[in-house]
Design a protein around this motif. Sequence first.
Motif, mmCIF file in Angstrom:
data_model
loop_
_atom_site.group_PDB
_atom_site.id
_atom_site.type_symbol
_atom_site.label_atom_id
_atom_site.label_comp_id
_atom_site.label_asym_id
_atom_site.label_seq_id
_atom_site.Cartn_x
_atom_site.Cartn_y
_atom_site.Cartn_z
ATOM 1 N N ASP A 14 0.841 -1.199 0.000
ATOM 2 C CA ASP A 14 0.000 0.000 0.000
ATOM 3 C C ASP A 14 0.879 1.254 0.000
ATOM 4 O O ASP A 14 0.995 1.941 1.009
ATOM 5 C CB ASP A 14 -0.922 -0.007 1.225
ATOM 6 C CG ASP A 14 -1.932 -1.125 1.178
ATOM 7 O OD1 ASP A 14 -2.778 -1.085 0.271
ATOM 8 O OD2 ASP A 14 -1.872 -2.039 2.018
ATOM 9 N N GLU A 15 1.469 1.554 -1.136
ATOM 10 C CA GLU A 15 2.336 2.720 -1.313
ATOM 11 C C GLU A 15 1.781 3.550 -2.460
ATOM 12 O O GLU A 15 1.745 3.082 -3.607
ATOM 13 C CB GLU A 15 3.773 2.291 -1.623
ATOM 14 C CG GLU A 15 4.453 1.498 -0.526
ATOM 15 C CD GLU A 15 4.774 2.336 0.701
ATOM 16 O OE1 GLU A 15 4.793 3.581 0.597
ATOM 17 O OE2 GLU A 15 4.998 1.738 1.770
ATOM 18 N N GLU A 16 1.353 4.765 -2.167
ATOM 19 C CA GLU A 16 0.644 5.578 -3.151
ATOM 20 C C GLU A 16 1.432 5.775 -4.449
ATOM 21 O O GLU A 16 0.885 5.615 -5.544
ATOM 22 C CB GLU A 16 0.262 6.930 -2.542
ATOM 23 C CG GLU A 16 -0.643 7.735 -3.434
ATOM 24 C CD GLU A 16 -1.180 8.992 -2.775
ATOM 25 O OE1 GLU A 16 -1.632 9.873 -3.524
ATOM 26 O OE2 GLU A 16 -1.165 9.098 -1.528
ATOM 27 N N ASP A 17 2.700 6.140 -4.364
ATOM 28 C CA ASP A 17 3.475 6.392 -5.584
ATOM 29 C C ASP A 17 3.616 5.132 -6.439
ATOM 30 O O ASP A 17 3.577 5.206 -7.670
ATOM 31 C CB ASP A 17 4.853 6.965 -5.258
ATOM 32 C CG ASP A 17 4.785 8.401 -4.750
ATOM 33 O OD1 ASP A 17 3.755 9.082 -4.979
ATOM 34 O OD2 ASP A 17 5.764 8.851 -4.119
ATOM 35 N N GLY A 22 -10.243 1.280 2.199
ATOM 36 C CA GLY A 22 -10.872 1.577 3.489
ATOM 37 C C GLY A 22 -10.351 2.844 4.133
ATOM 38 O O GLY A 22 -9.647 3.640 3.515
ATOM 39 N N PRO A 23 -10.653 3.033 5.425
ATOM 40 C CA PRO A 23 -10.267 4.253 6.130
ATOM 41 C C PRO A 23 -8.924 4.186 6.859
ATOM 42 O O PRO A 23 -8.502 5.171 7.455
ATOM 43 C CB PRO A 23 -11.414 4.431 7.140
ATOM 44 C CG PRO A 23 -11.818 3.030 7.462
ATOM 45 C CD PRO A 23 -11.648 2.260 6.171
ATOM 46 N N ALA A 24 -8.253 3.030 6.822
ATOM 47 C CA ALA A 24 -6.982 2.902 7.545
ATOM 48 C C ALA A 24 -5.921 3.847 6.960
ATOM 49 O O ALA A 24 -5.982 4.192 5.767
ATOM 50 C CB ALA A 24 -6.482 1.452 7.489
ATOM 51 N N PRO A 25 -4.964 4.252 7.773
ATOM 52 C CA PRO A 25 -3.936 5.193 7.283
ATOM 53 C C PRO A 25 -3.217 4.725 6.018
ATOM 54 O O PRO A 25 -2.879 5.549 5.169
ATOM 55 C CB PRO A 25 -2.970 5.309 8.459
ATOM 56 C CG PRO A 25 -3.810 5.015 9.661
ATOM 57 C CD PRO A 25 -4.800 3.969 9.202
ATOM 58 N N ARG A 26 -2.970 3.433 5.859
ATOM 59 C CA ARG A 26 -2.243 2.951 4.678
ATOM 60 C C ARG A 26 -3.149 2.633 3.491
ATOM 61 O O ARG A 26 -2.665 2.266 2.429
ATOM 62 C CB ARG A 26 -1.379 1.747 5.038
ATOM 63 C CG ARG A 26 -0.221 2.207 5.959
ATOM 64 C CD ARG A 26 0.908 1.258 6.096
ATOM 65 N NE ARG A 26 1.452 0.666 4.911
ATOM 66 C CZ ARG A 26 2.349 1.218 4.075
ATOM 67 N NH1 ARG A 26 2.772 2.454 4.291
ATOM 68 N NH2 ARG A 26 2.805 0.541 3.038
ATOM 69 N N PRO A 29 -22.936 -3.857 6.667
ATOM 70 C CA PRO A 29 -23.142 -2.450 7.003
ATOM 71 C C PRO A 29 -21.863 -1.606 7.005
ATOM 72 O O PRO A 29 -21.925 -0.403 6.783
ATOM 73 C CB PRO A 29 -23.767 -2.497 8.399
ATOM 74 C CG PRO A 29 -24.416 -3.834 8.466
ATOM 75 C CD PRO A 29 -23.546 -4.751 7.653
ATOM 76 N N THR A 30 -20.717 -2.233 7.200
ATOM 77 C CA THR A 30 -19.463 -1.467 7.193
ATOM 78 C C THR A 30 -18.991 -1.132 5.774
ATOM 79 O O THR A 30 -17.979 -0.452 5.606
ATOM 80 C CB THR A 30 -18.352 -2.230 7.938
ATOM 81 O OG1 THR A 30 -18.200 -3.527 7.340
ATOM 82 C CG2 THR A 30 -18.683 -2.359 9.417
ATOM 83 N N ALA A 31 -19.724 -1.562 4.742
ATOM 84 C CA ALA A 31 -19.369 -1.243 3.359
ATOM 85 C C ALA A 31 -19.351 0.264 3.112
ATOM 86 O O ALA A 31 -18.679 0.735 2.197
ATOM 87 C CB ALA A 31 -20.331 -1.915 2.383
ATOM 88 N N ILE A 32 -20.052 1.024 3.936
ATOM 89 C CA ILE A 32 -20.050 2.477 3.762
ATOM 90 C C ILE A 32 -18.685 3.088 4.052
ATOM 91 O O ILE A 32 -18.437 4.238 3.722
ATOM 92 C CB ILE A 32 -21.140 3.179 4.612
ATOM 93 C CG1 ILE A 32 -20.918 2.941 6.101
ATOM 94 C CG2 ILE A 32 -22.522 2.720 4.180
ATOM 95 C CD1 ILE A 32 -21.838 3.755 6.987
ATOM 96 N N LEU A 33 -17.779 2.307 4.647
ATOM 97 C CA LEU A 33 -16.423 2.792 4.903
ATOM 98 C C LEU A 33 -15.551 2.751 3.650
ATOM 99 O O LEU A 33 -14.475 3.347 3.621
ATOM 100 C CB LEU A 33 -15.763 1.971 6.014
ATOM 101 C CG LEU A 33 -16.436 2.033 7.380
ATOM 102 C CD1 LEU A 33 -15.750 1.087 8.356
ATOM 103 C CD2 LEU A 33 -16.451 3.454 7.908
ATOM 104 N N SER A 34 -16.013 2.065 2.601
ATOM 105 C CA SER A 34 -15.245 1.983 1.358
ATOM 106 C C SER A 34 -15.197 3.349 0.684
ATOM 107 O O SER A 34 -16.196 4.070 0.631
ATOM 108 C CB SER A 34 -15.884 0.980 0.402
ATOM 109 O OG SER A 34 -15.255 1.055 -0.861
ATOM 110 N N ARG A 35 -14.037 3.663 0.144
ATOM 111 C CA ARG A 35 -13.853 4.920 -0.582
ATOM 112 C C ARG A 35 -13.549 4.649 -2.061
ATOM 113 O O ARG A 35 -13.012 5.489 -2.771
ATOM 114 C CB ARG A 35 -12.724 5.726 0.063
ATOM 115 C CG ARG A 35 -13.012 6.076 1.516
ATOM 116 C CD ARG A 35 -11.861 6.741 2.254
ATOM 117 N NE ARG A 35 -10.614 6.011 2.100
ATOM 118 C CZ ARG A 35 -9.570 6.441 1.371
ATOM 119 N NH1 ARG A 35 -9.614 7.590 0.744
ATOM 120 N NH2 ARG A 35 -8.479 5.711 1.283
ATOM 121 N N ALA A 36 -13.888 3.453 -2.522
ATOM 122 C CA ALA A 36 -13.594 3.037 -3.900
ATOM 123 C C ALA A 36 -14.146 4.019 -4.916
ATOM 124 O O ALA A 36 -15.220 4.588 -4.726
ATOM 125 C CB ALA A 36 -14.160 1.647 -4.162
#
Length: 165
Positions: free
Chosen positions: A46-49, A74-78, A109-116
């Motif tokens: 999980d490395e953005e670049d 998801g919402p985790a920092p990485r 119900p936790t699917a709302i945490l997705s930012r896809a």
Amino acid sequence: MKVGRVTLSDRAHAGVYEDRSGPEIERMVEEIFAEPIEFVRILLPDEEDAIVEALRRLADREECALALTTGGTGPAPRDVTPEATRRVLQKELPGFGEIMRSRSFARVPTAILSRATAGIRGRCLIVNLPGRPSAVRDCLELLGPAIAECLDHIRGFRPRLRERK
């Protein structure tokens, strides 16, 4: 049809566990589309670049019609897949993420945490999928017709959909 699939997972990349979502993408794409498929496989931490570079490679150099990511939404920092994806998109198609969240929410119900998200770079459709194999399956079953329609618009080629049972 050339399809890139990018698994984003620190642990799978490190060999802590096997990547099961990437192979599930392949299985589902072959189940949905009647076209011969050539896959380009990438497994990254999980490395953005690194994600940005992989998506640019798939769209620009590999000339994939479709690039599917799994994980990191998801919402985790990485979890940086949507940020990396937005850096390469020329047009965002937020409806893909909206329908995946809506469909998944009925079961999880936790699917709302997705930012896809999803969008277009050149002649390539890029779609972020969830990281769990079962969620990959559920979402791709839903998205097949929209993927075919989008590819018709951006490439002038509509992949044939298999008859669904």
